[in-house]
Design a protein around this motif. Sequence first.
Motif, PDB file in Angstrom:
ATOM      1  N   VAL A 137       0.804  -1.191   0.152  1.00 22.49           N
ATOM      2  CA  VAL A 137       0.109  -0.020   0.151  1.00 22.49           C
ATOM      3  C   VAL A 137       0.822   1.382  -0.052  1.00 22.49           C
ATOM      4  O   VAL A 137       0.434   2.242  -0.784  1.00 22.49           O
ATOM      5  CB  VAL A 137      -0.828  -0.055   1.171  1.00 22.49           C
ATOM      6  CG1 VAL A 137      -1.903   1.322   1.304  1.00 22.49           C
ATOM      7  CG2 VAL A 137      -1.845  -1.313   1.294  1.00 22.49           C
ATOM      8  N   ASP A 138       2.026   1.187   0.675  1.00 20.47           N
ATOM      9  CA  ASP A 138       2.734   2.348   0.942  1.00 20.47           C
ATOM     10  C   ASP A 138       3.455   2.624  -0.751  1.00 20.47           C
ATOM     11  O   ASP A 138       3.410   3.978  -0.926  1.00 20.47           O
ATOM     12  CB  ASP A 138       3.913   2.239   1.826  1.00 20.47           C
ATOM     13  CG  ASP A 138       3.338   2.134   3.314  1.00 20.47           C
ATOM     14  OD1 ASP A 138       2.285   2.812   3.544  1.00 20.47           O
ATOM     15  OD2 ASP A 138       4.172   1.604   4.325  1.00 20.47           O
ATOM     16  N   TYR A 183     -17.294  12.827   5.800  1.00 25.74           N
ATOM     17  CA  TYR A 183     -16.424  11.528   5.314  1.00 25.74           C
ATOM     18  C   TYR A 183     -16.682  11.197   3.696  1.00 25.74           C
ATOM     19  O   TYR A 183     -17.831  11.979   3.330  1.00 25.74           O
ATOM     20  CB  TYR A 183     -17.298  10.433   6.022  1.00 25.74           C
ATOM     21  CG  TYR A 183     -17.245   9.878   7.300  1.00 25.74           C
ATOM     22  CD1 TYR A 183     -16.416   9.228   7.881  1.00 25.74           C
ATOM     23  CD2 TYR A 183     -18.013  10.778   8.438  1.00 25.74           C
ATOM     24  CE1 TYR A 183     -15.969   9.137   9.152  1.00 25.74           C
ATOM     25  CE2 TYR A 183     -17.876  10.445   9.841  1.00 25.74           C
ATOM     26  CZ  TYR A 183     -16.811   9.739  10.216  1.00 25.74           C
ATOM     27  OH  TYR A 183     -16.498   9.470  11.495  1.00 25.74           O
ATOM     28  N   ASP A 191      -7.430   3.420  -1.140  1.00 24.81           N
ATOM     29  CA  ASP A 191      -6.150   3.557  -1.284  1.00 24.81           C
ATOM     30  C   ASP A 191      -5.438   4.950  -2.091  1.00 24.81           C
ATOM     31  O   ASP A 191      -4.663   5.589  -1.596  1.00 24.81           O
ATOM     32  CB  ASP A 191      -5.179   2.663  -1.612  1.00 24.81           C
ATOM     33  CG  ASP A 191      -5.319   1.258  -0.473  1.00 24.81           C
ATOM     34  OD1 ASP A 191      -5.765   1.611   0.674  1.00 24.81           O
ATOM     35  OD2 ASP A 191      -5.125   0.199  -1.079  1.00 24.81           O
ATOM     36  N   ARG A 194      -6.969   8.236  -0.259  1.00 23.18           N
ATOM     37  CA  ARG A 194      -6.632   8.471   0.785  1.00 23.18           C
ATOM     38  C   ARG A 194      -5.112   9.438   0.566  1.00 23.18           C
ATOM     39  O   ARG A 194      -4.694  10.236   1.247  1.00 23.18           O
ATOM     40  CB  ARG A 194      -6.116   7.424   1.692  1.00 23.18           C
ATOM     41  CG  ARG A 194      -7.438   7.204   2.505  1.00 23.18           C
ATOM     42  CD  ARG A 194      -7.107   5.825   3.177  1.00 23.18           C
ATOM     43  NE  ARG A 194      -8.330   5.495   4.005  1.00 23.18           N
ATOM     44  CZ  ARG A 194      -8.568   4.262   4.309  1.00 23.18           C
ATOM     45  NH1 ARG A 194      -7.968   3.292   4.184  1.00 23.18           N
ATOM     46  NH2 ARG A 194      -9.733   3.944   5.267  1.00 23.18           N
ATOM     47  N   PRO A 205      -7.343  10.181   6.517  1.00 20.91           N
ATOM     48  CA  PRO A 205      -7.413   8.951   5.868  1.00 20.91           C
ATOM     49  C   PRO A 205      -8.736   8.032   6.513  1.00 20.91           C
ATOM     50  O   PRO A 205      -9.230   7.256   5.774  1.00 20.91           O
ATOM     51  CB  PRO A 205      -6.192   8.228   6.355  1.00 20.91           C
ATOM     52  CG  PRO A 205      -5.119   9.230   6.091  1.00 20.91           C
ATOM     53  CD  PRO A 205      -5.948  10.447   6.673  1.00 20.91           C
ATOM     54  N   GLN A 206      -8.710   8.180   7.894  1.00 23.01           N
ATOM     55  CA  GLN A 206      -9.669   7.290   8.395  1.00 23.01           C
ATOM     56  C   GLN A 206     -11.034   7.911   8.102  1.00 23.01           C
ATOM     57  O   GLN A 206     -12.035   7.221   8.571  1.00 23.01           O
ATOM     58  CB  GLN A 206      -9.363   7.202  10.139  1.00 23.01           C
ATOM     59  CG  GLN A 206      -9.548   8.614  10.762  1.00 23.01           C
ATOM     60  CD  GLN A 206      -8.289   9.204  10.773  1.00 23.01           C
ATOM     61  OE1 GLN A 206      -7.639   9.061   9.816  1.00 23.01           O
ATOM     62  NE2 GLN A 206      -8.096  10.092  12.054  1.00 23.01           N
ATOM     63  N   THR A 212     -12.629  -1.444  -2.179  1.00 19.27           N
ATOM     64  CA  THR A 212     -11.346  -2.050  -1.920  1.00 19.27           C
ATOM     65  C   THR A 212     -11.106  -3.153  -2.671  1.00 19.27           C
ATOM     66  O   THR A 212     -11.755  -3.936  -3.233  1.00 19.27           O
ATOM     67  CB  THR A 212     -11.546  -2.454  -0.496  1.00 19.27           C
ATOM     68  OG1 THR A 212     -12.770  -3.380  -0.384  1.00 19.27           O
ATOM     69  CG2 THR A 212     -11.689  -1.559   0.588  1.00 19.27           C
ATOM     70  N   GLY A 213      -9.644  -3.351  -2.766  1.00 25.90           N
ATOM     71  CA  GLY A 213      -8.821  -4.368  -3.619  1.00 25.90           C
ATOM     72  C   GLY A 213      -8.522  -5.497  -2.770  1.00 25.90           C
ATOM     73  O   GLY A 213      -8.929  -5.441  -1.292  1.00 25.90           O
TER      74      GLY A 213
ATOM     75  N   THR B 248      -9.760   0.387   6.981  1.00 22.59           N
ATOM     76  CA  THR B 248     -10.528   1.394   7.716  1.00 22.59           C
ATOM     77  C   THR B 248      -9.844   2.616   8.116  1.00 22.59           C
ATOM     78  O   THR B 248     -10.469   3.695   7.940  1.00 22.59           O
ATOM     79  CB  THR B 248     -11.011   0.745   9.175  1.00 22.59           C
ATOM     80  OG1 THR B 248     -11.588  -0.504   8.794  1.00 22.59           O
ATOM     81  CG2 THR B 248     -12.107   1.374   9.556  1.00 22.59           C
ATOM     82  N   LEU B 249      -8.767   2.623   8.616  1.00 16.90           N
ATOM     83  CA  LEU B 249      -7.932   3.778   9.046  1.00 16.90           C
ATOM     84  C   LEU B 249      -7.102   4.262   8.035  1.00 16.90           C
ATOM     85  O   LEU B 249      -6.604   5.555   8.214  1.00 16.90           O
ATOM     86  CB  LEU B 249      -7.361   3.547  10.293  1.00 16.90           C
ATOM     87  CG  LEU B 249      -8.370   3.113  11.452  1.00 16.90           C
ATOM     88  CD1 LEU B 249      -7.512   2.896  12.716  1.00 16.90           C
ATOM     89  CD2 LEU B 249      -9.441   3.937  11.651  1.00 16.90           C
TER      90      LEU B 249
END
Lengths: 346, 346
Positions: A137-138, A183, A191, A194, A205-206, A212-213, B248-249
């Motif tokens: 993810v990073d 929100y 991802d 964010r 981000p939260q 989502t993958g 989630t976060l």
Amino acid sequence: MRKHRFSDIAILISVGWLSLFGLPVLALADPLPSWQQGDHKNAIIDFVKTTTDPDSGDFVPQQQRIAVFDNDGTLWSEQPYYFQLAYALDRAENAPEGALSEALQAAVNDRDLAAILEGGNQSLLDIVNVSHSGLTVDAFQNDVSAWLEEARHPKTGLAYTEMVFQPMLELLVYLRDAGYATYIVSGGGVDFMRVFAEDAYGIPPQNVMGSTGKLEVSREGGELALVKGGDIAGLDDGDGKPITIQRTLGQRPIIAVGNSDGDVPMLTWTTEGDGPRLGVLIHHTDAAREVAYDRESAIGRLDQGLDEAEQRQWILVDMAKDWRTVYDATLDGQSRREADPQEASQ
Amino acid sequence: MRKHRFSDIAILISVGWLSLFGLPVLALADPLPSWQQGDHKNAIIDFVKTTTDPDSGDFVPQQQRIAVFDNDGTLWSEQPYYFQLAYALDRAENAPEGALSEALQAAVNDRDLAAILEGGNQSLLDIVNVSHSGLTVDAFQNDVSAWLEEARHPKTGLAYTEMVFQPMLELLVYLRDAGYATYIVSGGGVDFMRVFAEDAYGIPPQNVMGSTGKLEVSREGGELALVKGGDIAGLDDGDGKPITIQRTLGQRPIIAVGNSDGDVPMLTWTTEGDGPRLGVLIHHTDAAREVAYDRESAIGRLDQGLDEAEQRQWILVDMAKDWRTVYDATLDGQSRREADPQEASQ
């Protein structure tokens, strides 16, 4: 330090408190300067005032003040195709051998959206997976960040993050100042969003929900890493939106804002709740300053929503009429203000 | 109102600000009175102080102050079986015809855990589905709420929500007062926990993560409803915990607290992050006041975690030695305090 009577101190604390949170500004100035005066702007401001006034019968306690926003077409533009798809297409230009069929690779390199869509969801997934799978993810977010720096929109020549809607930025700030938590609930990838949501919208981000993958734990490098597995694990569109909100927040929002049929279930669920609720749809009517599209558009279609907005008393924002500015004022707002000095002087 | 010099006003605002947020109290009193003095308590307090002190090299900005807590065995007890399973068993006593096999129905009615576990995950799912599927989230949560009112723990005779750990309640409050956001990340069901988490722990629904069942949109009653479909859509245990937190976060926590091997990946991911990180495992060592169990337990097994705690410098809380109180002081703490007046006078 001199001694003060308690009442003095209480007053001083109150004054300090108010100015620290900018409340006098809220009370005196127009919180939505990029919105034209009129019924829609008034309805939004009235709703916020009555739901945050403890003496109002429609008062909503702060912990229930949840406002959810779609992203593509609601907070920023989405034409000629979702900006996340622009990223995926850029990165799929040099796809590894075998990742895309020859025909699909050609369609990608020509940005031939019609040809790509002919291949259905599988073609889209193949394209997205080139950039969205097989890395942490990073690493993915670093790449998106680099892309956002360099990429420019094919029509406007603007950076994509310059194509956020100024009136919506004002609405987000106005709601947060009034104690609403804001929100994102988007069909876009969580991802991806964010990377820019905090800088662009002030949404951390939260507070970002999205599609989502697959996500997998890897310990290959000796440390625990989260690796994107591609494909779709959860599609946050249509009925998926109330489901995602229930799963993530466990409560029904008070305010929901969207722009397409994919937002209708989110607005429906929100506004069918007891007590005061607000549904808002952004109608893209502004061919001059953005793009005009609704019932027939392949991207961001608004068809069912146009019908339901009237039945359900949702605010149908007419972008051409209701917004004095679309993007940042320096880009398109200045000329419009000069053309309409009466509005500009409010 | 008299005029004040700006410096006076600034001082008064500061004083007002501090007292409004209880900071003087924090600075003067023991924030964790139910924790015995010693290395573990000191390490926790030192960590919170250094990460919230702007002059410290380990300062963490408030928006990154994320603390995640497992629930079962960490915030409340989990023996002889998870309290959510106690609910499911109570509701499965009169399961509809055909929902459970005859043998399983008998095992349920006898609370014969060994026989139930013999049937593996499918038996557990069958039991859970009796109460957790085919109804709206609202209806489910109303039923859980009613159950929590009436149900009593088979060993202690306490209401389940009376079996929350007093030292952990103090830790949650201490962290929130220090600007940490506190979250639950549990293998338990998210809809179940949200019924009591706010009252019991001060953790609102949107800060609760957990396992999820299928969720479906229904429009049968004319309005959009969210109906629980049973089974497991996402298991929030083991590697599932860092995955759920990332989804989630979107960020790695600073503090992670758990009690079993299912929490090890969450603690690993948290404490492998750069900068100051804190991992805490609660070791159930207290047969007198709670239950003593670890490497061999079917519920809440702590085996790998015991080994990793030392290697990774996680705090391994010894419940018998580190906690002056387990449940609320009126239940078991008073006698202990009277027996140890030196500790009680701190």
